[in-house]
Write an enzyme that holds these catalytic residues in place. Structure first.
Site, PDB file in Angstrom:
ATOM      1  N   TYR A  31       0.826  -1.218   0.000  1.00 40.83           N
ATOM      2  CA  TYR A  31       0.000   0.000   0.000  1.00 40.83           C
ATOM      3  C   TYR A  31       0.860   1.268   0.000  1.00 40.83           C
ATOM      4  O   TYR A  31       0.342   2.378  -0.066  1.00 40.83           O
ATOM      5  CB  TYR A  31      -0.938   0.011   1.229  1.00 40.83           C
ATOM      6  N   SER A  33       5.396   2.080  -0.520  1.00 36.06           N
ATOM      7  CA  SER A  33       6.461   1.933  -1.528  1.00 36.06           C
ATOM      8  C   SER A  33       6.360   0.603  -2.263  1.00 36.06           C
ATOM      9  O   SER A  33       6.844   0.463  -3.385  1.00 36.06           O
ATOM     10  CB  SER A  33       7.835   2.074  -0.875  1.00 36.06           C
ATOM     11  N   GLU A 104      11.546  -3.788   5.221  1.00 35.42           N
ATOM     12  CA  GLU A 104      10.483  -3.244   6.079  1.00 35.42           C
ATOM     13  C   GLU A 104      10.852  -3.315   7.562  1.00 35.42           C
ATOM     14  O   GLU A 104       9.981  -3.260   8.424  1.00 35.42           O
ATOM     15  CB  GLU A 104       9.176  -4.018   5.820  1.00 35.42           C
TER      16      GLU A 104
HETATM   17  C1  SIN Z   1       3.964  -1.158   1.904  1.00 37.18           C
HETATM   18  O1  SIN Z   1       4.316  -0.495   0.933  1.00 37.18           O
HETATM   19  O2  SIN Z   1       3.086  -2.055   1.788  1.00 37.18           O
HETATM   20  C2  SIN Z   1       4.581  -0.963   3.245  1.00 37.18           C
HETATM   21  C3  SIN Z   1       5.074   0.400   3.530  1.00 37.18           C
HETATM   22  C4  SIN Z   1       6.206   0.858   2.663  1.00 37.18           C
HETATM   23  O3  SIN Z   1       7.166   0.087   2.460  1.00 37.18           O
HETATM   24  O4  SIN Z   1       6.181   1.987   2.173  1.00 37.18           O
END
Ligand code: SIN
Length: 193
Positions: A31, A33, A104
């Site tokens: 949701y 990056s 992450e």
């Molecule tokens: C994601 O993108 O699902 C997790 C948050 C990120 O890495 O920006």
């Protein structure tokens, strides 16, 4: 006295999770990056959404889009009954999780989620969420203050502004009108002008 900023590393906790053990393929919902930067191999990629969560720039980035000294702001998910969060789902093999857990590691834990694809079909999979109890959780701030923090931060993965602008562009491509993201983007463009 303000709380000292400590980085948090969730890799070991994620590695020890037994979710989807024995599965050869797992859906991952992205949701933030993970929508615009898929630096891992995947079998399939499909727009999807999850229910009862909203995307918020409430998590500090100490290792990608900021530093421990000058943290950036990145997105996490916050529970909101009835809300729908749009993103991108990737079908991956379990081998990819070592890389994803490293990427992450600043506060995000894997959670099981049900996701809905654009044709209405559904699947269970995983999503990385940085919950309020992690050390890098910043919480709410005004759109202007979030944009000011984003404008000032940069880290090993590049400027924090690039993260926001790439995310906003990716959401437009998904035809998702996320007023939280677009509102902060308007402030950022004004600040950078
Ligand atoms: C994601 O993108 O699902 C997790 C948050 C990120 O890495 O920006």
């Amino acid at each position: 006295m303000s709380r000292p900023i400590r980085s948090t590393d969730t890799q070991a906790r994620n590695r020890d999770m037994k979710l989807f053990d024995g599965h050869q393929q797992i859906w991952l919902f992205g949701y933030g990056s993970l929508i615009f930067k898929a630096d891992f191999p995947y079998i399939e990629r499909r727009p999807a959404s999850i229910r009862h969560w909203v995307r918020r720039f409430w998590q500090a980035s100490h290792d990608h889009r900021g530093t421990v000294e000058v943290p950036g702001r990145v997105v996490t998910l916050i529970q909101q009954p009835g809300a729908i969060c749009h993103g991108m789902a990737y079908l991956i093999t379990p081998e990819e999780f070592a890389h994803l857990d490293f990427r992450e590691k600043n506060g995000y834990l894997r959670f099981v989620t049900r996701m809905t694809f654009t044709d209405g079909s559904e699947a269970d999979g995983l999503v990385y969420i940085a919950t309020e109890d992690n050390e890098a959780f910043l919480g709410a701030a005004s759109e202007r203050d979030i944009a000011l923090q984003i404008a000032s931060a940069t880290g090993p993965s590049g400027p924090n502004s690039e993260y926001l602008l790439s995310l906003a562009e990716a959401l437009r491509e998904l035809a998702d009108h996320d007023e939280h993201v677009f509102g902060i983007e308007r402030h950022l463009l004004d600040i950078l002008d």
